[in-house]
Design a protein around this motif. Structure first.
Motif, PDB file in Angstrom:
ATOM      1  N   GLY A   1      75.179 -13.303  48.495  1.00 21.72           N
ATOM      2  CA  GLY A   1      74.437 -14.501  48.853  1.00 21.72           C
ATOM      3  C   GLY A   1      74.869 -15.043  50.201  1.00 21.72           C
ATOM      4  O   GLY A   1      75.744 -14.494  50.864  1.00 21.72           O
ATOM      5  N   GLN A   2      74.239 -16.154  50.598  1.00 24.83           N
ATOM      6  CA  GLN A   2      74.495 -16.746  51.918  1.00 24.83           C
ATOM      7  C   GLN A   2      74.657 -18.259  51.798  1.00 24.83           C
ATOM      8  O   GLN A   2      74.128 -18.867  50.873  1.00 24.83           O
ATOM      9  CB  GLN A   2      73.302 -16.490  52.843  1.00 24.83           C
ATOM     10  CG  GLN A   2      73.068 -15.048  53.188  1.00 24.83           C
ATOM     11  CD  GLN A   2      73.262 -14.814  54.655  1.00 24.83           C
ATOM     12  OE1 GLN A   2      74.386 -14.624  55.074  1.00 24.83           O
ATOM     13  NE2 GLN A   2      72.195 -14.811  55.424  1.00 24.83           N
ATOM     14  N   THR A   3      75.328 -18.836  52.742  1.00 28.86           N
ATOM     15  CA  THR A   3      75.370 -20.279  52.929  1.00 28.86           C
ATOM     16  C   THR A   3      74.932 -20.533  54.362  1.00 28.86           C
ATOM     17  O   THR A   3      74.595 -19.597  55.101  1.00 28.86           O
ATOM     18  CB  THR A   3      76.790 -20.850  52.722  1.00 28.86           C
ATOM     19  OG1 THR A   3      77.656 -20.305  53.724  1.00 28.86           O
ATOM     20  CG2 THR A   3      77.331 -20.506  51.345  1.00 28.86           C
ATOM     21  N   GLN A   4      74.975 -21.773  54.779  1.00 29.83           N
ATOM     22  CA  GLN A   4      74.626 -22.083  56.165  1.00 29.83           C
ATOM     23  C   GLN A   4      75.622 -21.462  57.140  1.00 29.83           C
ATOM     24  O   GLN A   4      75.283 -21.180  58.285  1.00 29.83           O
ATOM     25  CB  GLN A   4      74.582 -23.595  56.377  1.00 29.83           C
ATOM     26  CG  GLN A   4      73.436 -24.249  55.645  1.00 29.83           C
ATOM     27  CD  GLN A   4      73.457 -25.762  55.803  1.00 29.83           C
ATOM     28  OE1 GLN A   4      74.489 -26.348  56.081  1.00 29.83           O
ATOM     29  NE2 GLN A   4      72.300 -26.375  55.612  1.00 29.83           N
TER      30      GLN A   4
ATOM     31  N   ASP B   1      81.858 -12.559  53.273  1.00 27.32           N
ATOM     32  CA  ASP B   1      82.775 -12.625  54.412  1.00 27.32           C
ATOM     33  C   ASP B   1      83.640 -13.880  54.390  1.00 27.32           C
ATOM     34  O   ASP B   1      84.532 -14.034  55.226  1.00 27.32           O
ATOM     35  CB  ASP B   1      81.996 -12.571  55.728  1.00 27.32           C
ATOM     36  CG  ASP B   1      81.256 -11.265  55.916  1.00 27.32           C
ATOM     37  OD1 ASP B   1      81.646 -10.269  55.265  1.00 27.32           O
ATOM     38  OD2 ASP B   1      80.290 -11.243  56.689  1.00 27.32           O
ATOM     39  N   SER B   2      83.388 -14.786  53.435  1.00 27.94           N
ATOM     40  CA  SER B   2      84.103 -16.065  53.403  1.00 27.94           C
ATOM     41  C   SER B   2      85.041 -16.224  52.220  1.00 27.94           C
ATOM     42  O   SER B   2      85.887 -17.105  52.223  1.00 27.94           O
ATOM     43  CB  SER B   2      83.094 -17.222  53.363  1.00 27.94           C
ATOM     44  OG  SER B   2      82.257 -17.180  54.492  1.00 27.94           O
TER      45      SER B   2
ATOM     46  N   ILE C   1      82.814  -7.234  55.002  1.00 25.13           N
ATOM     47  CA  ILE C   1      82.485  -6.872  53.626  1.00 25.13           C
ATOM     48  C   ILE C   1      80.984  -6.997  53.369  1.00 25.13           C
ATOM     49  O   ILE C   1      80.413  -6.241  52.592  1.00 25.13           O
ATOM     50  CB  ILE C   1      83.295  -7.739  52.641  1.00 25.13           C
ATOM     51  CG1 ILE C   1      84.785  -7.424  52.792  1.00 25.13           C
ATOM     52  CG2 ILE C   1      82.867  -7.495  51.206  1.00 25.13           C
ATOM     53  CD1 ILE C   1      85.689  -8.323  52.001  1.00 25.13           C
ATOM     54  N   SER C   2      80.335  -7.926  54.056  1.00 24.67           N
ATOM     55  CA  SER C   2      78.896  -8.130  53.850  1.00 24.67           C
ATOM     56  C   SER C   2      78.067  -6.905  54.242  1.00 24.67           C
ATOM     57  O   SER C   2      76.908  -6.797  53.869  1.00 24.67           O
ATOM     58  CB  SER C   2      78.415  -9.359  54.623  1.00 24.67           C
ATOM     59  OG  SER C   2      78.636  -9.200  56.010  1.00 24.67           O
ATOM     60  N   ARG C   3      78.654  -5.962  54.943  1.00 28.24           N
ATOM     61  CA  ARG C   3      77.944  -4.718  55.250  1.00 28.24           C
ATOM     62  C   ARG C   3      77.709  -3.911  53.977  1.00 28.24           C
ATOM     63  O   ARG C   3      76.736  -3.175  53.857  1.00 28.24           O
ATOM     64  CB  ARG C   3      78.729  -3.878  56.249  1.00 28.24           C
ATOM     65  CG  ARG C   3      78.053  -2.515  56.513  1.00 28.24           C
ATOM     66  CD  ARG C   3      78.772  -1.674  57.502  1.00 28.24           C
ATOM     67  NE  ARG C   3      78.558  -2.226  58.836  1.00 28.24           N
ATOM     68  CZ  ARG C   3      79.202  -1.812  59.913  1.00 28.24           C
ATOM     69  NH1 ARG C   3      80.107  -0.862  59.817  1.00 28.24           N
ATOM     70  NH2 ARG C   3      78.961  -2.352  61.085  1.00 28.24           N
ATOM     71  N   TYR C   4      78.614  -4.055  53.000  1.00 27.24           N
ATOM     72  CA  TYR C   4      78.550  -3.276  51.770  1.00 27.24           C
ATOM     73  C   TYR C   4      78.100  -4.086  50.556  1.00 27.24           C
ATOM     74  O   TYR C   4      77.554  -3.526  49.616  1.00 27.24           O
ATOM     75  CB  TYR C   4      79.923  -2.658  51.472  1.00 27.24           C
ATOM     76  CG  TYR C   4      80.463  -1.863  52.625  1.00 27.24           C
ATOM     77  CD1 TYR C   4      79.919  -0.630  52.959  1.00 27.24           C
ATOM     78  CD2 TYR C   4      81.502  -2.357  53.403  1.00 27.24           C
ATOM     79  CE1 TYR C   4      80.411   0.097  54.039  1.00 27.24           C
ATOM     80  CE2 TYR C   4      81.991  -1.632  54.483  1.00 27.24           C
ATOM     81  CZ  TYR C   4      81.449  -0.417  54.794  1.00 27.24           C
ATOM     82  OH  TYR C   4      81.925   0.291  55.853  1.00 27.24           O
ATOM     83  N   LEU C   5      78.371  -5.397  50.554  1.00 28.57           N
ATOM     84  CA  LEU C   5      78.075  -6.239  49.401  1.00 28.57           C
ATOM     85  C   LEU C   5      77.247  -7.442  49.805  1.00 28.57           C
ATOM     86  O   LEU C   5      77.504  -8.062  50.836  1.00 28.57           O
ATOM     87  CB  LEU C   5      79.380  -6.752  48.767  1.00 28.57           C
ATOM     88  CG  LEU C   5      80.376  -5.709  48.272  1.00 28.57           C
ATOM     89  CD1 LEU C   5      81.648  -6.383  47.803  1.00 28.57           C
ATOM     90  CD2 LEU C   5      79.775  -4.890  47.151  1.00 28.57           C
ATOM     91  N   ASP C   6      76.276  -7.796  48.966  1.00 26.27           N
ATOM     92  CA  ASP C   6      75.476  -8.996  49.182  1.00 26.27           C
ATOM     93  C   ASP C   6      75.853 -10.003  48.100  1.00 26.27           C
ATOM     94  O   ASP C   6      75.503  -9.834  46.939  1.00 26.27           O
ATOM     95  CB  ASP C   6      73.987  -8.665  49.116  1.00 26.27           C
ATOM     96  CG  ASP C   6      73.103  -9.874  49.387  1.00 26.27           C
ATOM     97  OD1 ASP C   6      73.629 -10.996  49.522  1.00 26.27           O
ATOM     98  OD2 ASP C   6      71.885  -9.694  49.461  1.00 26.27           O
TER      99      ASP C   6
END
Length: 70
Positions: free
Chosen positions: A36-39, A45-46, A29-34
């Protein structure tokens, strides 16, 4: 993702409030939507992601059809 909306008078079809997790088809999914991120990596994707995807056909220039996706 299942079709949940069909409006023949407006030439509209789509899926509303579809819950997806990790992948959309074969792609993360992260290919299409941002989201944010975690470590660990991309949040998209989570976690569960709720999507609404609608497609509408409209008259374009003579002899053509316009396709709108939202």
């Amino acid at each position: 993702m299942s079709v949940t909306t069909v409006d023949q008078s407006r030439y509209l079809i789509g899926a509303e409030s579809a819950k997806v997790r990790q992948r959309l088809g074969k792609a993360p999914i992260s290919r299409y939507l941002d989201c944010g991120q975690t470590q660990i990596g991309p949040n998209a994707d989570s976690y569960d992601v709720m999507l609404t995807v609608l497609v509408q056909l409209q008259k374009g220039v003579p002899g053509a059809t316009a396709v709108s996706t939202s």
